[in-house]
Design an enzyme around this catalytic site. Structure first.
Site, PDB file in Angstrom:
ATOM      1  NE  ARG A  46       7.072  12.089  -7.573  1.00 25.79           N
ATOM      2  CZ  ARG A  46       8.238  12.693  -7.814  1.00 25.79           C
ATOM      3  NH1 ARG A  46       9.319  12.362  -7.138  1.00 25.79           N
ATOM      4  NH2 ARG A  46       8.323  13.650  -8.722  1.00 25.79           N
ATOM      5  CE1 TYR A  98      -4.245 -10.758  -0.831  1.00 27.38           C
ATOM      6  CE2 TYR A  98      -2.393  -9.406  -1.542  1.00 27.38           C
ATOM      7  CZ  TYR A  98      -3.745  -9.727  -1.589  1.00 27.38           C
ATOM      8  OH  TYR A  98      -4.576  -9.004  -2.395  1.00 27.38           O
ATOM      9  CG  ASP A 170       2.526  -8.919   5.283  1.00 27.64           C
ATOM     10  OD1 ASP A 170       1.830  -8.387   6.172  1.00 27.64           O
ATOM     11  OD2 ASP A 170       2.167  -9.006   4.098  1.00 27.64           O
ATOM     12  CE  LYS A 195      -6.641  -6.428   3.485  1.00 25.52           C
ATOM     13  NZ  LYS A 195      -5.423  -6.487   2.797  1.00 25.52           N
TER      14      LYS A 195
HETATM   15  C1  LIG Z   1      -1.021 -10.240   4.576  1.00 27.19           C
HETATM   16  C2  LIG Z   1      -1.254  -9.272   3.472  1.00 27.19           C
HETATM   17  N1  LIG Z   1      -0.216  -8.586   2.964  1.00 27.19           N
HETATM   18  C3  LIG Z   1      -0.377  -7.703   1.956  1.00 27.19           C
HETATM   19  C4  LIG Z   1      -1.612  -7.496   1.388  1.00 27.19           C
HETATM   20  C5  LIG Z   1      -1.753  -6.498   0.260  1.00 27.19           C
HETATM   21  O1  LIG Z   1      -2.293  -5.303   0.733  1.00 27.19           O
HETATM   22  P1  LIG Z   1      -3.184  -4.281  -0.121  1.00 27.19           P
HETATM   23  O2  LIG Z   1      -4.443  -4.997  -0.482  1.00 27.19           O
HETATM   24  O3  LIG Z   1      -3.388  -3.134   0.808  1.00 27.19           O
HETATM   25  O4  LIG Z   1      -2.399  -3.929  -1.325  1.00 27.19           O
HETATM   26  C6  LIG Z   1      -2.724  -8.158   1.882  1.00 27.19           C
HETATM   27  C7  LIG Z   1      -4.046  -7.916   1.291  1.00 27.19           C
HETATM   28  O5  LIG Z   1      -4.993  -8.640   1.519  1.00 27.19           O
HETATM   29  C8  LIG Z   1      -2.541  -9.086   2.951  1.00 27.19           C
HETATM   30  O6  LIG Z   1      -3.574  -9.780   3.459  1.00 27.19           O
END
Ligand SMILES: Cc1ncc(COP(=O)(O)O)c(C=O)c1O
Length: 377
Positions: A46, A98, A170, A195
């Site tokens: 961890r 998101y 992000d 992604k």
């Molecule tokens: C721009 C963005 N940030 C964060 C996330 C969250 O990621 P995760 O689905 O890997 O938890 C997503 C998921 O679609 C996203 O498109």
């Protein structure tokens, strides 16, 4: 080191113990100590695992930060970063983030007293007017999902520094191959590595990179305390995916440009959202801030019925959540990725029921255009 080289030789690209050129999967939870505290840098997985560490070093190098951290999902990475703040603190975020990022701020972290305000961060004045004495950070998503709005990271970074706030970006949509927020003044970069970084729809993972020793220490403390780590198998899978990121993104950029051209000329499409279009309100900024416009495109077909017809006819665009993989995906954000945003709020943001989002993959672009042509008939 150039970017494609760094994807392959950055971080810890081979195993120092054996010379294996694919960093091994250290499927292990604990490590032998010669005496109490006498270990070789790892004591419990961890706290640290060699395979995860190789991935963390790689994303650190790619983003140009001080330290990288790998989590079990993008949301786990974002939550860990938000736990840098305390009850009573306030964070300003981009309004069309998101849906899951909106949900964790307004339905989970609010319960711990971390307050949030969502504004259109493409206009600096909107951010300025929301800065309060207890504001601690500005969290940007750029390009945004699904409207592909672009925020000026450098300008926000400067504003944040003037007010002693952290800038969090992000970078999921652009990845470090196209955009480097830390170079532009950000303090923390986040990724849903599920992604583009993973790129093959086979792993859920999140990454964070920080730009100072202080933040590195604090985030490691949170990662180790709350435990939302990425396992060694998934860390390995992610490293493997990331090695081909450059070549994948270059090809997706070409495919996307061709598809955008096709969509723009189509009579059934009301509007196309893509930062590479000269008509996009933030086109010049997108060109300055990133080296590529990305493989995400949204377009409005006018109604939920039209969107459903399109979805039922496409052959190569798979109806699915997520994005950034080798196969092209299609979705309707209002009923899928952004369903957790209340309907009134979606309407305010312009996420209409007829808005369709595609993630352009690596199929032959002629097949993709032919597919869209027949589905839009
Ligand atoms: C721009 C963005 N940030 C964060 C996330 C969250 O990621 P995760 O689905 O890997 O938890 C997503 C998921 O679609 C996203 O498109």
């Amino acid at each position: 080191m150039k970017r494609k080289t760094k994807l392959i030789h950055g971080g810890i690209s081979e195993d120092p113990a054996t010379g294996a050129v694919s960093f091994p999967i250290y499927q292990v939870s604990t490590y032998k100590q010669e005496g109490v505290g006498g270990h070789k840098g790892f004591e419990y997985s961890r706290t640290g695992n060699p395979t995860r560490n190789a991935l963390e070093e790689l994303i650190k190098d790619l983003e140009g930060g001080t330290a990288g951290f790998a989590f079990g999902s993008g949301m786990a990475a974002m939550t860990a970063v938000m736990l840098l703040f305390n009850s009573g603190d306030h964070v300003i975020l981009t309004d069309d983030v998101y849906g899951g990022s909106y949900r964790v701020m307004t339905k989970v972290l609010n319960r711990l007293g971390i307050d949030s305000t969502f504004v259109d961060t493409t206009n600096l004045e909107n951010i300025k007017s929301e800065i309060r004495p207890n504001t601690k950070a500005i969290h940007l998503e750029t390009p945004t999902n699904p409207l592909l709005k672009i925020t000026d990271i450098e300008a926000v970074g400067k504003l944040a520094k003037e007010h002693n706030l952290l800038t969090i970006v992000d970078n999921t949509f652009s990845t470090p191959y196209w955009q480097n927020p830390i170079e532009l003044g950000a303090d923390i970069v986040l990724h849903s590595a599920t992604k583009y970084l993973g790129g093959h729809s086979d792993v859920v993972a999140g990454l964070a990179v920080v730009n100072s020793e202080r933040l590195a220490e604090e985030l490691h403390f949170i990662q180790n305390s709350t435990g939302g780590i990425l396992g060694p198998q998934d860390s390995w899978l992610l490293i493997r995916g990331m090695r081909t990121l450059g070549i994948r993104l270059e090809e997706m950029e070409n495919n996307t440009a061709a598809i955008v051209g096709f969509l723009q000329g189509h009579s059934s499409i009301k509007k196309v959202f893509y930062p590479g279009l000269e008509t996009h309100p933030n086109h010049e900024l997108a060109k300055r801030q990133a080296r590529g416009f990305g493989g995400m495109v949204s377009f409005d077909v006018g109604s939920a019925e039209n969107a459903d017809k399109l979805l039922s006819k496409v052959k190569y665009f798979t109806l699915a959540e997520s994005l950034g993989a080798v196969e092209s995906l299609i979705s309707v954000p209002a009923r899928m990725t952004h369903a957790s945003i209340p309907a009134e709020r979606r309407a305010e943001l312009g996420i209409t029921d007829g808005l369709v989002r595609i993630s352009v993959g690596l199929e032959d672009v002629e097949d993709l255009i032919e597919d869209l042509t027949q589905a839009l008939e």
